[in-house]
Design a protein around this motif. Sequence first.
Motif, PDB file in Angstrom:
ATOM      1  N   ALA A  79      72.931  -0.328   8.144  1.00 51.17           N
ATOM      2  CA  ALA A  79      74.387  -0.170   7.935  1.00 51.17           C
ATOM      3  C   ALA A  79      75.037  -0.639   6.600  1.00 51.17           C
ATOM      4  N   GLU A  80      74.497  -1.934   6.631  1.00 53.77           N
ATOM      5  CA  GLU A  80      74.944  -2.574   5.167  1.00 53.77           C
ATOM      6  C   GLU A  80      74.422  -1.845   3.824  1.00 53.77           C
ATOM      7  N   ILE A  81      73.227  -1.347   3.932  1.00 55.96           N
ATOM      8  CA  ILE A  81      72.843  -0.328   2.919  1.00 55.96           C
ATOM      9  C   ILE A  81      73.739   0.701   2.433  1.00 55.96           C
ATOM     10  N   LEU A  82      73.914   1.544   3.633  1.00 53.64           N
ATOM     11  CA  LEU A  82      74.574   2.646   3.673  1.00 53.64           C
ATOM     12  C   LEU A  82      76.258   2.378   3.144  1.00 53.64           C
TER      13      LEU A  82
ATOM     14  N   ALA B  94      68.645   6.674  -5.385  1.00 59.23           N
ATOM     15  CA  ALA B  94      67.234   6.373  -5.270  1.00 59.23           C
ATOM     16  C   ALA B  94      66.923   5.149  -4.416  1.00 59.23           C
ATOM     17  N   ALA B  95      68.098   4.079  -4.923  1.00 59.72           N
ATOM     18  CA  ALA B  95      68.359   2.757  -4.106  1.00 59.72           C
ATOM     19  C   ALA B  95      68.404   2.987  -2.544  1.00 59.72           C
ATOM     20  N   LYS B  96      69.556   4.114  -2.046  1.00 57.52           N
ATOM     21  CA  LYS B  96      69.673   4.329  -0.874  1.00 57.52           C
ATOM     22  C   LYS B  96      68.227   5.111  -0.405  1.00 57.52           C
ATOM     23  N   GLU B  97      67.677   5.776  -0.923  1.00 62.43           N
ATOM     24  CA  GLU B  97      66.309   6.811  -0.484  1.00 62.43           C
ATOM     25  C   GLU B  97      65.411   5.738   0.002  1.00 62.43           C
ATOM     26  N   VAL B  98      65.185   4.820  -0.787  1.00 58.80           N
ATOM     27  CA  VAL B  98      64.055   3.817  -0.787  1.00 58.80           C
ATOM     28  C   VAL B  98      64.187   2.820   0.417  1.00 58.80           C
ATOM     29  N   LEU B  99      65.410   2.408   0.230  1.00 58.67           N
ATOM     30  CA  LEU B  99      65.879   0.882   1.318  1.00 58.67           C
ATOM     31  C   LEU B  99      66.161   1.295   2.538  1.00 58.67           C
ATOM     32  N   THR B 100      66.470   2.866   2.852  1.00 59.69           N
ATOM     33  CA  THR B 100      66.820   3.283   4.160  1.00 59.69           C
ATOM     34  C   THR B 100      65.370   3.684   4.974  1.00 59.69           C
TER      35      THR B 100
END
Length: 162
Positions: free
Chosen positions: A72-75, A107-113
């Motif tokens: 949730a924090e990442i998104l 890219a950060a969202k793709e990797v971290l989620t």
Amino acid sequence: QMNDADALINRAEAYIVDELYDLALKDYEKAHEYEESQRIHDGIKRIQKLIKQVKKRDYYKILTIRRSANKAEILRAYRKHAIKWHPDKYEGEDKKKAEKMFIDIAAAKEVLTDPEKRARFDNGEDPLDAEEQAQGFNPFGQGFNPFGGGNGGSYSFRFHFN
């Protein structure tokens, strides 16, 4: 019973949490003088990867979140940054910078989620780095482009059953 090597490894692991990789590496190397083990060898390799990674894209820094952030924090961070850096909405002069930032944010969202990609990233590997993929980290790896296309139209599907 804990020996000197164990104490050094424990301190090194604490340094890693605080992102003090040079100190962690020194402790692991010192532990290696006391004993040779697979655990020490793996620790040294992991820290060397992390040190190399610091010089590359750090997806946590891009989204300005802690390494312990949940999905949730990442998104939330992704949405905040994507709005700020979206090339069509960007207020500043440097549209190229906005485009690059937007790509890095996506890219950060793709990797971290993605739990698998995040685990690989946390282990010192960039799952989206084409060079690393070519060196055989992941024979099925594909580059990432948030604007679509470019990879021959191949798609992969992952099914999650509860």
